[in-house]
Design a protein around this motif. Structure first.
Motif, mmCIF file in Angstrom:
data_model
loop_
_atom_site.group_PDB
_atom_site.id
_atom_site.type_symbol
_atom_site.label_atom_id
_atom_site.label_comp_id
_atom_site.label_asym_id
_atom_site.label_seq_id
_atom_site.Cartn_x
_atom_site.Cartn_y
_atom_site.Cartn_z
ATOM 1 N N VAL A 150 0.838 -1.216 0.000
ATOM 2 C CA VAL A 150 0.000 0.000 0.000
ATOM 3 C C VAL A 150 0.857 1.243 0.000
ATOM 4 N N HIS A 151 1.916 1.259 0.826
ATOM 5 C CA HIS A 151 2.789 2.434 0.884
ATOM 6 C C HIS A 151 3.545 2.628 -0.423
ATOM 7 N N LEU A 152 3.963 1.533 -1.049
ATOM 8 C CA LEU A 152 4.663 1.651 -2.325
ATOM 9 C C LEU A 152 3.732 2.218 -3.415
ATOM 10 N N VAL A 153 2.496 1.734 -3.424
ATOM 11 C CA VAL A 153 1.520 2.230 -4.410
ATOM 12 C C VAL A 153 1.213 3.708 -4.163
ATOM 13 N N THR A 154 1.040 4.082 -2.894
ATOM 14 C CA THR A 154 0.763 5.481 -2.535
ATOM 15 C C THR A 154 1.897 6.390 -2.964
ATOM 16 N N CYS A 155 3.130 5.923 -2.706
ATOM 17 C CA CYS A 155 4.300 6.707 -3.070
ATOM 18 C C CYS A 155 4.395 6.882 -4.568
ATOM 19 N N SER A 156 4.090 5.816 -5.309
ATOM 20 C CA SER A 156 4.156 5.880 -6.772
ATOM 21 C C SER A 156 3.108 6.830 -7.322
ATOM 22 N N ALA A 157 1.911 6.769 -6.744
ATOM 23 C CA ALA A 157 0.836 7.672 -7.200
ATOM 24 C C ALA A 157 1.166 9.124 -6.883
ATOM 25 N N PHE A 158 1.735 9.341 -5.690
ATOM 26 C CA PHE A 158 2.099 10.714 -5.292
ATOM 27 C C PHE A 158 3.144 11.291 -6.232
ATOM 28 N N LEU A 159 4.153 10.463 -6.573
ATOM 29 C CA LEU A 159 5.208 10.957 -7.455
ATOM 30 C C LEU A 159 4.698 11.271 -8.855
ATOM 31 N N SER A 160 3.707 10.538 -9.302
ATOM 32 C CA SER A 160 3.211 10.738 -10.668
ATOM 33 C C SER A 160 2.197 11.866 -10.766
ATOM 34 N N SER A 161 1.580 12.219 -9.642
ATOM 35 C CA SER A 161 0.505 13.230 -9.711
ATOM 36 C C SER A 161 0.855 14.556 -9.057
ATOM 37 N N ALA A 162 1.772 14.588 -8.114
ATOM 38 C CA ALA A 162 2.067 15.827 -7.377
ATOM 39 C C ALA A 162 2.987 16.732 -8.196
ATOM 40 N N ASN A 163 2.690 18.078 -8.104
ATOM 41 C CA ASN A 163 3.613 19.038 -8.723
ATOM 42 C C ASN A 163 4.689 19.390 -7.720
ATOM 43 N N LYS A 164 5.539 20.295 -8.050
ATOM 44 C CA LYS A 164 6.663 20.638 -7.203
ATOM 45 C C LYS A 164 6.213 21.143 -5.842
ATOM 46 N N PHE A 165 5.202 21.975 -5.843
ATOM 47 C CA PHE A 165 4.740 22.568 -4.585
ATOM 48 C C PHE A 165 4.095 21.518 -3.688
ATOM 49 N N GLU A 166 3.279 20.666 -4.323
ATOM 50 C CA GLU A 166 2.648 19.589 -3.546
ATOM 51 C C GLU A 166 3.712 18.612 -3.007
ATOM 52 N N PHE A 167 4.736 18.356 -3.845
ATOM 53 C CA PHE A 167 5.798 17.438 -3.425
ATOM 54 C C PHE A 167 6.532 17.982 -2.218
ATOM 55 N N LEU A 168 6.912 19.287 -2.316
ATOM 56 C CA LEU A 168 7.650 19.873 -1.207
ATOM 57 C C LEU A 168 6.783 20.041 0.030
#
Length: 271
Positions: A184-202
């Motif tokens: 679940v954490h790996l899937v969440t991390c993958s989704a976050f990396l593919s959908s978040a912009n720079k501001f959301e990432f930071l």
């Protein structure tokens, strides 16, 4: 005696009683010397058949009697081994007595040996019965002891199996529960990396990384905490249970401690 035998020294021939009475009673045989055959036989031993002279000496070297002519015909060095008949007879009797005594002693020893051997035959028959009984008794006792120790060892092996299986299943359950969480954490991390912009990432990325690090740092028991080996030490246990039967007169060494049923049997993890 009608069966008596005689000998005519003049004719040099044996005579039965009938021949002596019927034939040698004639006048022409009046001067013939007739003796009993037994007397002539004894007389033969007194005279040398070669020289017709009476025996007077005995050679201890050749073990033979000698007449005066035989003695004279001997080599000088051989005469030293000659003794008179009477002395030879006395010495011969003594030697014969010694030989007879030796034979009698051997006879006595032989009879004693026979008695001893007969007694030993009876003893060995009794001893083999006793030995066979002891072997059977010991074998039965060993079987009983081994059967008792076998039950204990099989129970120990089963206990180890149950304990180890329970521990492995518990650890397996924990691992099985951990795997979906990691997924679940790996899937969440993958989704976050593919959908978040720079501001959301930071803004949210460091929170996510902190959570991932906490999961990794948790004390997960990934390796088995014990071996799968079942160890009851059955060889020394079987030897230990037989020791009192096989070594009754031997004191146990200092390294052999205990001795009750189950002593030394591993009922733990058997690492």
């Amino acid at each position: 005696d009608a069966n008596a035998m005689f000998y005519c020294n003049t004719c040099n021939q044996p005579l039965c009683s009938s021949c002596r009475d019927d034939t040698h009673r004639a006048k022409m045989f009046a001067r013939h010397e007739i003796v009993t055959l037994a007397k002539r036989t004894k007389a033969l031993h007194k005279k040398c058949p070669l020289h017709e002279e009476p025996y007077i000496m005995f050679s201890t070297e050749k073990k033979s009697m000698l007449c005066i002519n035989c003695f004279r015909d001997m080599q000088v060095e051989s005469r030293a081994h000659c003794i008179d008949i009477e002395t030879a007879y006395v010495q011969g009797c003594e030697k014969l007595d010694q030989a007879v005594m030796a034979v009698k002693e051997l006879q006595t020893s032989t009879r004693e040996a026979i008695i001893l051997l007969k007694a030993m035959i009876n003893e060995v028959t009794a001893n083999v019965i006793e030995e066979e009984s002891a072997i059977s008794s010991l074998f039965n006792s060993m079987q009983e002891k081994l059967a008792e120790r076998k039950k204990i060892l099989l129970k120990t092996a089963q206990n180890q199996h149950e304990e180890k299986e329970k521990a492995f299943k518990e650890q397996l359950s924990n691992m099985a529960a951990l795997l979906p969480t990691l997924q679940v954490h790996l899937v969440t991390c993958s989704a976050f990396l593919s959908s978040a912009n720079k501001f959301e990432f930071l803004d949210l990325g460091y929170q996510l990384m902190e959570r991932l690090q906490k999961i990794v740092k948790l004390p997960h028991r990934l390796r088995p905490t014990q071996s799968s080996k079942i160890n009851t030490e059955y060889r020394p246990e079987f030897a230990r249970c037989l020791e009192p039967l096989l070594f009754l007169n031997h004191r146990r060494s200092g390294s052999m401690t205990g001795g009750g049923p189950g002593n030394g049997i591993s009922n733990g993890n058997g690492m």
